[in-house]
Design a protein around this motif. Structure first.
Motif, PDB file in Angstrom:
ATOM      1  N   VAL A  13      -5.668  -9.581  -5.767  1.00  0.00           N
ATOM      2  CA  VAL A  13      -4.979  -8.267  -4.930  1.00  0.00           C
ATOM      3  C   VAL A  13      -5.309  -7.400  -5.759  1.00  0.00           C
ATOM      4  O   VAL A  13      -4.930  -7.191  -6.855  1.00  0.00           O
ATOM      5  CB  VAL A  13      -3.609  -8.619  -4.594  1.00  0.00           C
ATOM      6  N   VAL A  14      -5.966  -6.118  -5.318  1.00  0.00           N
ATOM      7  CA  VAL A  14      -6.189  -4.910  -5.834  1.00  0.00           C
ATOM      8  C   VAL A  14      -5.487  -3.727  -5.319  1.00  0.00           C
ATOM      9  O   VAL A  14      -5.422  -3.902  -4.012  1.00  0.00           O
ATOM     10  CB  VAL A  14      -7.399  -4.678  -6.231  1.00  0.00           C
ATOM     11  N   GLY A  15      -5.236  -2.614  -5.761  1.00  0.00           N
ATOM     12  CA  GLY A  15      -4.601  -1.644  -4.769  1.00  0.00           C
ATOM     13  C   GLY A  15      -5.041  -0.200  -5.777  1.00  0.00           C
ATOM     14  O   GLY A  15      -5.106  -0.358  -6.877  1.00  0.00           O
ATOM     15  N   PRO A  16      -5.071   0.773  -5.178  1.00  0.00           N
ATOM     16  CA  PRO A  16      -5.588   2.115  -5.881  1.00  0.00           C
ATOM     17  C   PRO A  16      -4.235   2.579  -6.187  1.00  0.00           C
ATOM     18  O   PRO A  16      -3.113   2.030  -6.122  1.00  0.00           O
ATOM     19  CB  PRO A  16      -6.035   2.939  -4.680  1.00  0.00           C
ATOM     20  N   SER A  17      -4.327   3.415  -7.270  1.00  0.00           N
ATOM     21  CA  SER A  17      -2.950   4.054  -7.735  1.00  0.00           C
ATOM     22  C   SER A  17      -2.470   5.013  -6.799  1.00  0.00           C
ATOM     23  O   SER A  17      -3.027   5.446  -5.764  1.00  0.00           O
ATOM     24  CB  SER A  17      -3.258   4.877  -9.158  1.00  0.00           C
TER      25      SER A  17
ATOM     26  N   GLN B 194      -8.931   2.403 -14.282  1.00  0.00           N
ATOM     27  CA  GLN B 194     -10.092   1.664 -13.417  1.00  0.00           C
ATOM     28  C   GLN B 194     -11.410   1.621 -14.187  1.00  0.00           C
ATOM     29  O   GLN B 194     -12.203   0.717 -14.041  1.00  0.00           O
ATOM     30  CB  GLN B 194     -10.041   1.895 -12.126  1.00  0.00           C
TER      31      GLN B 194
ATOM     32  N   ASP C 144       7.966  -7.495  -6.557  1.00  0.00           N
ATOM     33  CA  ASP C 144       7.717  -6.209  -5.854  1.00  0.00           C
ATOM     34  C   ASP C 144       8.018  -4.906  -6.575  1.00  0.00           C
ATOM     35  O   ASP C 144       7.137  -3.861  -6.648  1.00  0.00           O
ATOM     36  CB  ASP C 144       8.392  -6.273  -4.380  1.00  0.00           C
TER      37      ASP C 144
ATOM     38  N   LYS D 241       2.831  -1.249 -11.300  1.00  0.00           N
ATOM     39  CA  LYS D 241       1.597  -1.235 -11.462  1.00  0.00           C
ATOM     40  C   LYS D 241       0.761  -0.385 -10.965  1.00  0.00           C
ATOM     41  O   LYS D 241      -0.340   0.020 -10.823  1.00  0.00           O
ATOM     42  CB  LYS D 241       1.215  -3.015 -11.257  1.00  0.00           C
ATOM     43  N   ASN D 242       1.416  -0.063  -9.206  1.00  0.00           N
ATOM     44  CA  ASN D 242       0.661   0.853  -8.500  1.00  0.00           C
ATOM     45  C   ASN D 242       0.567   2.452  -9.295  1.00  0.00           C
ATOM     46  O   ASN D 242      -0.279   3.030  -8.520  1.00  0.00           O
ATOM     47  CB  ASN D 242       1.411   1.109  -7.088  1.00  0.00           C
ATOM     48  N   ILE D 243       0.981   2.589 -10.232  1.00  0.00           N
ATOM     49  CA  ILE D 243       0.896   3.903 -10.914  1.00  0.00           C
ATOM     50  C   ILE D 243      -0.505   4.164 -11.369  1.00  0.00           C
ATOM     51  O   ILE D 243      -1.322   4.945 -11.087  1.00  0.00           O
ATOM     52  CB  ILE D 243       1.986   4.352 -12.092  1.00  0.00           C
ATOM     53  N   VAL D 244      -1.040   2.874 -11.718  1.00  0.00           N
ATOM     54  CA  VAL D 244      -2.344   3.090 -12.309  1.00  0.00           C
ATOM     55  C   VAL D 244      -3.515   2.332 -11.447  1.00  0.00           C
ATOM     56  O   VAL D 244      -4.566   2.389 -11.664  1.00  0.00           O
ATOM     57  CB  VAL D 244      -2.526   2.275 -13.849  1.00  0.00           C
ATOM     58  N   GLY D 245      -2.761   1.363 -10.566  1.00  0.00           N
ATOM     59  CA  GLY D 245      -3.901   0.684  -9.682  1.00  0.00           C
ATOM     60  C   GLY D 245      -4.442  -0.435 -10.202  1.00  0.00           C
ATOM     61  O   GLY D 245      -3.773  -0.939 -11.191  1.00  0.00           O
ATOM     62  N   GLY D 246      -5.452  -0.853  -9.900  1.00  0.00           N
ATOM     63  CA  GLY D 246      -6.215  -2.273 -10.387  1.00  0.00           C
ATOM     64  C   GLY D 246      -5.566  -3.452  -9.948  1.00  0.00           C
ATOM     65  O   GLY D 246      -4.844  -3.338  -8.560  1.00  0.00           O
ATOM     66  N   GLU D 247      -5.520  -4.594 -10.497  1.00  0.00           N
ATOM     67  CA  GLU D 247      -5.219  -5.854 -10.153  1.00  0.00           C
ATOM     68  C   GLU D 247      -3.496  -5.922 -10.030  1.00  0.00           C
ATOM     69  O   GLU D 247      -3.067  -5.523 -11.048  1.00  0.00           O
ATOM     70  CB  GLU D 247      -5.809  -6.927 -10.613  1.00  0.00           C
ATOM     71  N   LEU D 248      -3.161  -6.444  -8.816  1.00  0.00           N
ATOM     72  CA  LEU D 248      -1.480  -6.650  -8.937  1.00  0.00           C
ATOM     73  C   LEU D 248      -1.341  -8.131  -9.102  1.00  0.00           C
ATOM     74  O   LEU D 248      -1.487  -9.156  -8.170  1.00  0.00           O
ATOM     75  CB  LEU D 248      -0.880  -6.253  -7.520  1.00  0.00           C
TER      76      LEU D 248
ATOM     77  N   TYR E  71       0.859 -10.541  -6.959  1.00  0.00           N
ATOM     78  CA  TYR E  71       0.553 -10.957  -5.786  1.00  0.00           C
ATOM     79  C   TYR E  71      -0.652 -11.837  -5.853  1.00  0.00           C
ATOM     80  O   TYR E  71      -0.721 -12.805  -4.793  1.00  0.00           O
ATOM     81  CB  TYR E  71       0.250  -9.653  -5.064  1.00  0.00           C
TER      82      TYR E  71
ATOM     83  N   SER F 186      -0.758  10.321 -12.176  1.00  0.00           N
ATOM     84  CA  SER F 186      -1.234   8.985 -11.859  1.00  0.00           C
ATOM     85  C   SER F 186      -2.705   8.737 -11.478  1.00  0.00           C
ATOM     86  O   SER F 186      -3.282   7.741 -11.810  1.00  0.00           O
ATOM     87  CB  SER F 186      -0.282   8.446 -10.452  1.00  0.00           C
TER      88      SER F 186
ATOM     89  N   GLY G  94       5.245  -2.291  -7.641  1.00  0.00           N
ATOM     90  CA  GLY G  94       5.201  -0.875  -7.508  1.00  0.00           C
ATOM     91  C   GLY G  94       5.061  -0.014  -8.877  1.00  0.00           C
ATOM     92  O   GLY G  94       4.287   1.200  -8.947  1.00  0.00           O
TER      93      GLY G  94
END
Lengths: 112, 165
Positions: free
Chosen positions: B80-84, B34, A42, A48-55, A58, B26, A46
């Motif tokens: 699983v993908v997420g935005p920054s 991306q 986790d 990785k969430n700075i740049v986004g994309g695939e996690l 997870y 960010s 978190g």
């Protein structure tokens, strides 16, 4: 709790098993698993969430859990004497803030 | 005059930089990363379609394919993908006025295309000549401890039946 060895049945998400004929139907079989996050993963996610994309952490976690749900469904079908499951469907839901449930269901059948 | 400048710097400019600095950073780095992912995906999709020569992928349960099939296998793959965080921040601002959320468009588009590409890759590895009854499902994953956490991610699941001829 863990199955001694991986059960392998024929699965498909169409109404039949292509190349085989269905002899009898044994009813609905289900398999589900609830997974919570891993704290180390986790923290990394978190970051990785700075740049986004695939996690990736997870993605792996969910793939593992989904395979386990499939295994449970197959164990259920195996105990009924089925040798295939048709019309397999997957569903995912958020049961709690920190966990998600991976659920799969299908119809156990005997094929030739 | 000088003290006024110091006052403006310390009480207005610095907090602004501290609060907006990270989201902007960010957002910028996320956009760059991306778009790079998208470029890689475009190349991979082209290579794959060239390698398999327009492999049959359909969302219908094709009766004709099933009749001639030798065996089949259930394929499933998820991503699983997420935005920054920066994109989330600007989306939160944007959601006051409404309208199209372009950042989320990119994230969802990337996730769906990538998951279908991986499914096709898995199919070719298992020796399948066509894919039938493809289904794509979307769900929200929040592995966060509290609900108001800024991190949120989407899971795309694709599953299908691979046919071996």
């Amino acid at each position: 709790m863990e199955p001694p060895q991986a059960i392998s049945l024929m699965l498909s998400n169409v109404e039949t098993i292509p190349g085989h004929s269905v002899v009898s139907s044994l009813g609905l079989v289900t398999g589900s698993t609830v997974r919570a996050k891993h704290i180390g993963k986790d923290i990394f996610a978190g970051l990785k969430n700075i740049v986004g994309g695939e996690l990736k952490a997870y993605t792996e976690l969910l793939n593992e859990s989904r395979n386990e749900a499939l295994q449970r469904m197959m164990a259920d079908a195996n105990s009924r004497g089925a040798n295939a499951i048709v019309n397999v469907r997957f569903a995912t839901s958020n049961v709690a803030a920190g966990a998600s449930e991976l659920f799969c269901y299908g119809t156990a059948v005997v094929i030739q | 005059m000088d003290s006024e400048l110091v006052f403006i710097l310390t009480y207005i400019a610095l907090p602004l930089v501290f609060t907006l600095g990270f989201p902007v950073f960010s957002w910028a780095i996320g956009r760059w990363y991306q778009s790079r992912l998208m470029n890689v995906l475009n190349v991979q999709e082209k290579q794959q379609s060239a390698a398999i020569g327009g492999q049959l992928t359909g969302s219908t349960s094709n009766k004709m394919t099933s009749l001639t099939a030798q065996s089949s296998v259930l394929l499933h793959t998820s991503i699983v993908v997420g935005p920054s965080m920066g994109q989330m921040f600007f989306m939160w601002i944007k959601s006051i006025f409404g309208g199209q959320l372009h950042s989320y468009d990119i994230v969802t588009q990337y996730g769906r295309r990538e998951v279908v590409r991986r499914l096709q890759e898995q199919a070719t590895q298992l020796g399948c000549s066509s894919i039938v009854n493809l289904r794509i499902e979307t769900s929200t994953i929040s592995f966060a401890k509290n609900q108001d956490s800024k991190t949120s991610s989407l899971e795309f699941l694709a599953y299908a039946t691979g046919i071996r001829n």
